[in-house]
Design an enzyme around this catalytic site. Structure first.
Site, PDB file in Angstrom:
ATOM      1  N   ARG A  30      -6.065  15.320   0.388  1.00 30.24           N
ATOM      2  CA  ARG A  30      -4.436  14.814   0.328  1.00 30.24           C
ATOM      3  C   ARG A  30      -3.911  14.587  -1.093  1.00 30.24           C
ATOM      4  O   ARG A  30      -4.699  14.341  -1.996  1.00 30.24           O
ATOM      5  CB  ARG A  30      -4.355  13.690   1.260  1.00 30.24           C
ATOM      6  CG  ARG A  30      -4.841  12.290   0.789  1.00 30.24           C
ATOM      7  CD  ARG A  30      -3.640  11.815  -0.006  1.00 30.24           C
ATOM      8  NE  ARG A  30      -3.966  10.344  -0.680  1.00 30.24           N
ATOM      9  CZ  ARG A  30      -4.426  10.460  -2.011  1.00 30.24           C
ATOM     10  NH1 ARG A  30      -4.496  11.429  -2.686  1.00 30.24           N
ATOM     11  NH2 ARG A  30      -4.605   9.356  -2.320  1.00 30.24           N
ATOM     12  N   GLU A  36       3.030   5.111  -3.666  1.00 30.53           N
ATOM     13  CA  GLU A  36       1.719   4.632  -4.343  1.00 30.53           C
ATOM     14  C   GLU A  36       1.398   3.061  -4.112  1.00 30.53           C
ATOM     15  O   GLU A  36       2.456   2.546  -4.672  1.00 30.53           O
ATOM     16  CB  GLU A  36       1.624   5.226  -5.527  1.00 30.53           C
ATOM     17  CG  GLU A  36      -0.021   5.507  -5.732  1.00 30.53           C
ATOM     18  CD  GLU A  36      -0.297   6.885  -4.995  1.00 30.53           C
ATOM     19  OE1 GLU A  36      -1.130   6.967  -4.099  1.00 30.53           O
ATOM     20  OE2 GLU A  36       0.294   7.926  -5.477  1.00 30.53           O
ATOM     21  N   HIS A  37       0.228   2.886  -3.402  1.00 28.17           N
ATOM     22  CA  HIS A  37      -0.084   1.187  -3.542  1.00 28.17           C
ATOM     23  C   HIS A  37       0.958   0.445  -2.852  1.00 28.17           C
ATOM     24  O   HIS A  37       1.303  -0.525  -3.035  1.00 28.17           O
ATOM     25  CB  HIS A  37       0.026   0.548  -5.106  1.00 28.17           C
ATOM     26  CG  HIS A  37      -1.298   1.298  -5.614  1.00 28.17           C
ATOM     27  ND1 HIS A  37      -2.813   0.728  -5.497  1.00 28.17           N
ATOM     28  CD2 HIS A  37      -1.545   2.301  -6.607  1.00 28.17           C
ATOM     29  CE1 HIS A  37      -3.402   1.207  -6.374  1.00 28.17           C
ATOM     30  NE2 HIS A  37      -2.870   2.104  -6.900  1.00 28.17           N
ATOM     31  N   ASP A  39       0.589   1.232   0.929  1.00 24.70           N
ATOM     32  CA  ASP A  39       0.013   1.025   2.269  1.00 24.70           C
ATOM     33  C   ASP A  39      -0.605  -0.255   2.651  1.00 24.70           C
ATOM     34  O   ASP A  39      -0.334  -0.886   3.782  1.00 24.70           O
ATOM     35  CB  ASP A  39      -0.874   2.070   2.838  1.00 24.70           C
ATOM     36  CG  ASP A  39      -2.051   2.188   1.576  1.00 24.70           C
ATOM     37  OD1 ASP A  39      -1.900   1.701   0.660  1.00 24.70           O
ATOM     38  OD2 ASP A  39      -2.733   2.975   1.810  1.00 24.70           O
ATOM     39  N   GLY A 127     -13.846  12.236  -6.805  1.00 23.13           N
ATOM     40  CA  GLY A 127     -13.573  11.143  -7.910  1.00 23.13           C
ATOM     41  C   GLY A 127     -12.127  11.843  -8.770  1.00 23.13           C
ATOM     42  O   GLY A 127     -11.939  11.110  -9.733  1.00 23.13           O
ATOM     43  N   SER A 131      -8.674  12.004  -2.275  1.00 26.04           N
ATOM     44  CA  SER A 131      -9.176  11.536  -1.086  1.00 26.04           C
ATOM     45  C   SER A 131     -10.389  12.094  -0.495  1.00 26.04           C
ATOM     46  O   SER A 131     -10.452  12.548   0.571  1.00 26.04           O
ATOM     47  CB  SER A 131      -8.118  11.314   0.043  1.00 26.04           C
ATOM     48  OG  SER A 131      -7.170  10.340  -0.481  1.00 26.04           O
ATOM     49  N   SER A 132     -11.367  12.579  -1.417  1.00 21.14           N
ATOM     50  CA  SER A 132     -12.659  13.252  -0.849  1.00 21.14           C
ATOM     51  C   SER A 132     -13.439  12.122   0.230  1.00 21.14           C
ATOM     52  O   SER A 132     -13.911  12.718   1.046  1.00 21.14           O
ATOM     53  CB  SER A 132     -13.397  13.506  -1.910  1.00 21.14           C
ATOM     54  OG  SER A 132     -13.973  12.363  -2.986  1.00 21.14           O
ATOM     55  N   ASP A 177      -4.578   7.354   3.286  1.00 24.47           N
ATOM     56  CA  ASP A 177      -5.328   8.561   3.134  1.00 24.47           C
ATOM     57  C   ASP A 177      -6.044   8.914   4.124  1.00 24.47           C
ATOM     58  O   ASP A 177      -5.827  10.108   4.838  1.00 24.47           O
ATOM     59  CB  ASP A 177      -6.522   8.038   2.184  1.00 24.47           C
ATOM     60  CG  ASP A 177      -6.081   7.953   0.865  1.00 24.47           C
ATOM     61  OD1 ASP A 177      -4.785   8.127   0.527  1.00 24.47           O
ATOM     62  OD2 ASP A 177      -6.838   7.447  -0.332  1.00 24.47           O
ATOM     63  N   TYR A 228      -8.699  -2.248  -8.155  1.00 25.11           N
ATOM     64  CA  TYR A 228      -8.072  -2.227  -7.086  1.00 25.11           C
ATOM     65  C   TYR A 228      -8.046  -3.389  -6.310  1.00 25.11           C
ATOM     66  O   TYR A 228      -7.036  -3.959  -5.814  1.00 25.11           O
ATOM     67  CB  TYR A 228      -8.539  -1.047  -6.202  1.00 25.11           C
ATOM     68  CG  TYR A 228      -8.155  -0.625  -5.041  1.00 25.11           C
ATOM     69  CD1 TYR A 228      -7.131   0.462  -4.965  1.00 25.11           C
ATOM     70  CD2 TYR A 228      -8.219  -1.359  -3.707  1.00 25.11           C
ATOM     71  CE1 TYR A 228      -6.428   0.825  -3.841  1.00 25.11           C
ATOM     72  CE2 TYR A 228      -7.485  -0.761  -2.687  1.00 25.11           C
ATOM     73  CZ  TYR A 228      -6.602   0.175  -2.690  1.00 25.11           C
ATOM     74  OH  TYR A 228      -6.052   0.749  -1.652  1.00 25.11           O
TER      75      TYR A 228
END
Length: 446
Positions: A30, A36-37, A39, A127, A131-132, A177, A228
């Protein structure tokens, strides 16, 4: 979806397990257009799926043992129990994303156990902030839905996957994600209200006059392990200070106002870093622009095809992530500034957690060649000779059951059809996962 990727997954399965797979599923990576940041502050985000997928070829087995292999780890087969004895593997083990999902879905499965062989192939860059990990988690959940004929419940699936990453991978991630990987719609971004019950709105993003370009800085996020979680905690600290000052309604930053934050910052002497993080975060409308407000304004601008306004909001989002949330990097800033200088570019920003990874740029389709040329010519000058990996993306479909049956006959790629409501089972899974979190945490501390 690449037919070559499906073929590779089937060939890998047959080579490793010496029989054909009979189920093929996938889930996408995605890009977050904006939001961003937010959720984990119960705010708003607006991501979309990209046409890069994790594909799993599999076959159900008897018993309670799971075996899995990956094209990314040639020749290795990981084995773990498919029952309540399941626990995380070593820290950093990629199978923890799979293990966590299996554990979270056990209450939904017949007899509370499962067994399968599976082969994983993916073209979602690792990486890079695309969103792998969520792609792998949601693909795993879709596999279990398929081989055990569970009812399709995209929201419940996303919640199980989020809990899996939190408990088995020790990551305090939000819901964005996993949610878009499970619920995304081709040709649309997905506005997510990250406060339960997680309302969503599909926002058209398929105007042929515009394009979306992802630029991978080829800098892997350089995290010490605390950046994070530190920001999650700083947001909680800001909320706690506002609650202590009498604002009991502030459960998350979404519930606060900018003036409220500034007043409490002075009276409670909050650290400057905490104030900056909260200032970026989800502050309710009224007296200041926050990432939440930018996201909601971008949704309305997209619906009105006002791409210049969407772009302004994207640039503002990047500035806030750079200056207040401090999650950008020199390379990401360089990519955004290069894009800003190209005629026809509407907006650009970092996407994902930051500290490296990718940017996303919204621009007129006719400007794509100029943007690609600018990245090629200018980025190495600003990034010490490093080159960027750049590709055009389109909003793609979320998780799908691709093939099923003897020899994995094609189904033309379709979401699973609901057969059971699954609500009670999902609730049970989340309760069990919450209880398990404390047990798993205690094991990590030993």
């Amino acid at each position: 979806m690449s037919a070559e990727l499906i073929l590779r997954s089937k060939e890998l399965f047959a080579r490793v397990f010496q029989e054909p797979a009979n189920v093929i599923v996938c889930a996408p990576g995605r890009v977050n257009l904006i939001g961003e940041h937010t959720d984990y502050n119960e705010g708003f985000a607006m991501p979309f799926c990209i046409g890069k997928y994790t594909v799993i070829a599999a076959r159900r087995r008897t018993g309670a043992t799971c075996r899995i292999t990956s094209a990314g780890v040639p020749g290795a087969i990981s084995t773990f129990p498919g029952d309540s004895s399941l626990s995380p593997g070593p820290e950093g083990d990629w199978t923890n994303y799979v293990r966590g999902v299996v554990f979270g879905m056990l209450p939904m499965l017949p007899g509370g156990s499962c067994a399968f062989d599976a082969a994983v192939v993916s073209d979602v860059p690792l990486g890079s902030g695309l969103s792998s990990s969520a792609s792998l988690e949601v693909a795993t959940a879709t596999l279990l839905e398929s081989i055990y004929r569970l009812g399709a419940d995209p929201k419940g699936k996303a919640l199980v996957c989020q809990k899996a990453e939190q408990t088995f991978c020790n990551s305090p991630c939000g819901i964005t994600d996993q949610f878009v990987c499970a619920c995304g719609e081709a040709g649309h971004a997905l506005l997510i209200d990250c406060r339960p019950p997680y309302a969503t709105e599909s926002v058209p993003l398929s105007d042929p006059r515009i394009a979306l370009v992802v630029a991978d800085s080829n800098v892997k996020p350089q995290l010490s392990g605390s950046e994070y979680p530190d920001r999650v905690q700083q947001c909680k600290d800001a909320c706690a200070a506002m609650q202590a000052a009498g604002h009991s309604e502030v459960r998350h930053l979404r519930d606060a106002t900018l003036s409220m934050l500034e007043t409490v910052a002075r009276s409670h002497a909050l650290p400057e870093a905490t104030v900056r993080r909260a200032r970026h975060g989800a502050l309710r409308p009224g007296d200041g622009i926050s990432e939440d407000q930018r996201t909601l304004q971008a949704k309305e601008a997209l619906k009105a095809c006002d791409y210049a306004q969407v772009g302004r909001l994207m640039f503002a989002s990047h500035a806030s992530l750079r200056d207040d949330y401090r999650v950008s990097s020199p390379e990401l800033d360089a990519l955004v500034e290069i894009a800003r200088g190209v005629p026809g570019v509407h907006g650009s920003r970092l996407t994902g957690g930051g500290f490296g990874g990718c940017t996303v740029t919204l621009l007129s389709r006719s400007a794509v060649p100029a943007l690609l040329a600018a990245f090629e010519a200018e980025y190495p000058k600003r990034a010490g000779g490093r080159t960027a990996s750049v590709f055009v993306v389109r909003p793609a479909a979320g998780a799908m059951l691709l093939q099923q049956g003897a020899g994995a006959e094609p189904l033309a790629g379709a979401p699973l059809s609901p057969q059971l409501s699954g609500v009670a089972k999902v609730t049970a899974a989340l309760v069990l996962s919450a209880v398990a979190a404390a047990v798993i945490a205690s094991k990590r501390q030993r």
